[in-house]
Scaffold this motif. Structure first.
Motif, PDB file in Angstrom:
ATOM      1  N   GLY A 142      -3.552  -7.837  23.381  1.00 13.56           N
ATOM      2  CA  GLY A 142      -4.611  -7.547  24.337  1.00 13.56           C
ATOM      3  C   GLY A 142      -4.740  -6.047  24.503  1.00 13.56           C
ATOM      4  O   GLY A 142      -4.144  -5.279  23.759  1.00 13.56           O
ATOM      5  N   ARG A 143      -5.452  -5.660  25.493  1.00 15.02           N
ATOM      6  CA  ARG A 143      -5.582  -4.227  25.705  1.00 15.02           C
ATOM      7  C   ARG A 143      -5.211  -3.912  27.137  1.00 15.02           C
ATOM      8  O   ARG A 143      -5.310  -4.766  28.004  1.00 15.02           O
ATOM      9  N   GLY A 165      -4.325  -8.363  28.706  1.00  6.79           N
ATOM     10  CA  GLY A 165      -3.758  -9.075  27.564  1.00  6.79           C
ATOM     11  C   GLY A 165      -3.188 -10.441  27.890  1.00  6.79           C
ATOM     12  O   GLY A 165      -2.889 -11.217  26.988  1.00  6.79           O
ATOM     13  N   PRO A 208       1.107  -5.023  25.365  1.00  2.00           N
ATOM     14  CA  PRO A 208      -0.086  -5.304  26.172  1.00  2.00           C
ATOM     15  C   PRO A 208       0.129  -6.256  27.345  1.00  2.00           C
ATOM     16  O   PRO A 208      -0.720  -6.322  28.223  1.00  2.00           O
TER      17      PRO A 208
END
Ligand SMILES: NC(=O)C1=CN([C@@H]2O[C@H](COP(=O)(O)OP(=O)(O)OC[C@H]3O[C@@H](n4cnc5c(N)ncnc54)[C@H](OP(=O)(O)O)[C@@H]3O)[C@@H](O)[C@H]2O)C=CC1
Ligand SMILES: O=C(O)[C@@H]1CCC=N1
Length: 358
Positions: free
Chosen positions: A46-47, A215, A190
């Motif tokens: 994810g970020r 994330g 993340p």
């Protein structure tokens, strides 16, 4: 079944819990399943986010989630991967350990605490039966890892753990001021949650405000809610500023309350009451007042007015508070904690020289 966890029966009826109530432990994950460390990059990370889009609502506990939990816990192959790891075994870690193990929600043997201080390791092992280690990387191998060091020690921990976490590890930081972006980037990971609990976690009455990075999958969020719900009341907030504001209010609230209790006891003693009676008068009256507030539908102001007869005795005391600027002082205190927490979050992440912690 997993090691000492208490899964819900798969077909039991599950009324949706109230939004902010403590929850029953749902397990931290796939205990008992063999774990192979996935290669980094195998599944899309994810970020980190600046925290603005997730709504603070709890999803219904759907049939599919329950099936997932039951499946994961029915696995029988033993694993040595800890369910819950701690980096730092101080006051807050101990509160969380007590809450999680005390209610029989997780077996102590499924916890691994990374702590630098040998004496603290001994105390935690003897009092809670948890596994302890001086090796933070071993503790960070857990399915869910709680970062519970002081903000001043975050830099060292990030250096140790950077790029070392398994891809599916969920990290929950309770470190005042530490931002999601700092944590995600510092760990190169993340799946991070920023949470602000408080010491009443020791009696499973914490008020914990938290926000996940973008994330985290829904099953991961369910595990985080289970952990934080085991501490008391948990509130997922819509943006990171909410956790920061809670750091000004809920985090220090036990200290504020105990400060008031100390001062009122001293005032009673100064009047001439024996200290034990002054203590009882203060503590039991506070406990009763909170219970009344909790059970009645009335506001704090309405309940205050019921005590304050016009021209009566209580009014004389409240006038002293107003003229002394007590409300302003409380406002300033909360702002000061909020500001200091943000300052701590901006500390350089490199190890500091002794005596330079501020
Ligand atoms: N106390 C509270 O009411 C609350 C605290 N918090 C946050 O929780 C975090 C922990 O606070 P608290 O429990 O009070 O702090 P403590 O100092 O009691 O606990 C931190 C522990 O981590 C140990 N430690 C230091 N460096 C490392 C390291 N590199 N690896 C492993 N262990 C290490 C410390 O050992 P040593 O003492 O030897 O340095 C200490 O035992 C803080 O970030 C705080 O902001 C959040 C909410 C409430
Ligand atoms: O005093 C501190 O820094 C921490 C944060 C909230 C409560 N205690």
């Amino acid at each position: 079944m997993g090691r000492g966890l208490q899964p819900l029966p798969p077909d039991a009826p599950h009324p949706r819990p109230a939004r902010c109530e403590g929850r029953r432990w749902q397990g931290l994950g796939a205990h008992g399943q063999p774990h192979l460390r996935p290669r980094r990059g195998e599944s899309g990370p994810g970020r980190c986010r600046d925290g603005s889009h997730r709504e603070g609502t709890h999803p219904p506990q759907s049939r599919s989630y329950l099936a997932m939990t039951a499946d994961s816990m029915d696995a029988t192959v033993p694993s040595r991967r800890p369910a819950l790891g701690f980096i730092g075994g101080g006051v807050m870690a101990e509160a969380l350990i007590g809450a999680v193990t005390g209610g029989g929600l997780a077996a102590p043997g499924t916890l691994l605490v990374g702590e630098v201080d040998e004496e603290r390791r001994r105390v935690l092992r003897e009092q809670y039966g948890v596994e302890v280690t001086a090796d933070n990387l071993a503790a960070a191998d857990a399915e869910l890892v709680v970062l519970a060091v002081k903000p001043q020690h975050l830099g060292v921990v990030l250096q140790q753990l950077r790029g070392q976490l398994r891809e599916d590890t969920i990290v929950v930081s309770i470190i005042a001021g530490a931002r999601l972006q700092t944590l995600c980037e510092g760990l190169e990971h993340p799946l991070v949650v920023r949470a602000m609990p408080n010491t009443p976690a020791r009696v499973r009455k914490a008020a914990t405000f938290w926000i996940p990075s973008a994330g985290l999958s829904e099953p991961a969020l369910v595990r985080v809610r289970s952990l934080l719900g085991a501490l008391g009341t948990e509130v997922e907030v819509a943006d990171e500023a909410g956790v920061e504001m809670a750091t000004g209010l809920a985090g220090p609230m036990p200290a504020f309350v105990y400060f008031l209790i100390e001062a009122f006891i001293d005032a009673g003693v100064a009047l001439g009451l024996p200290r034990d009676q002054a203590t009882l008068a203060t503590v039991e009256s506070m406990r009763g007042s909170l219970e009344l507030l909790h059970r009645s539908q009335e506001s704090p102001a309405a309940l205050r007015k019921q005590v304050t007869s016009p021209g009566g005795a209580t009014l004389a005391g409240l006038k002293v508070f107003e003229s002394a600027g007590v409300r302003d002082a409380m406002d300033a205190a909360v702002r000061a904690v909020h500001a200091r927490a943000q300052e701590l979050g901006r500390l350089p992440l490199a190890p500091l020289e002794p005596g330079k912690e501020g």
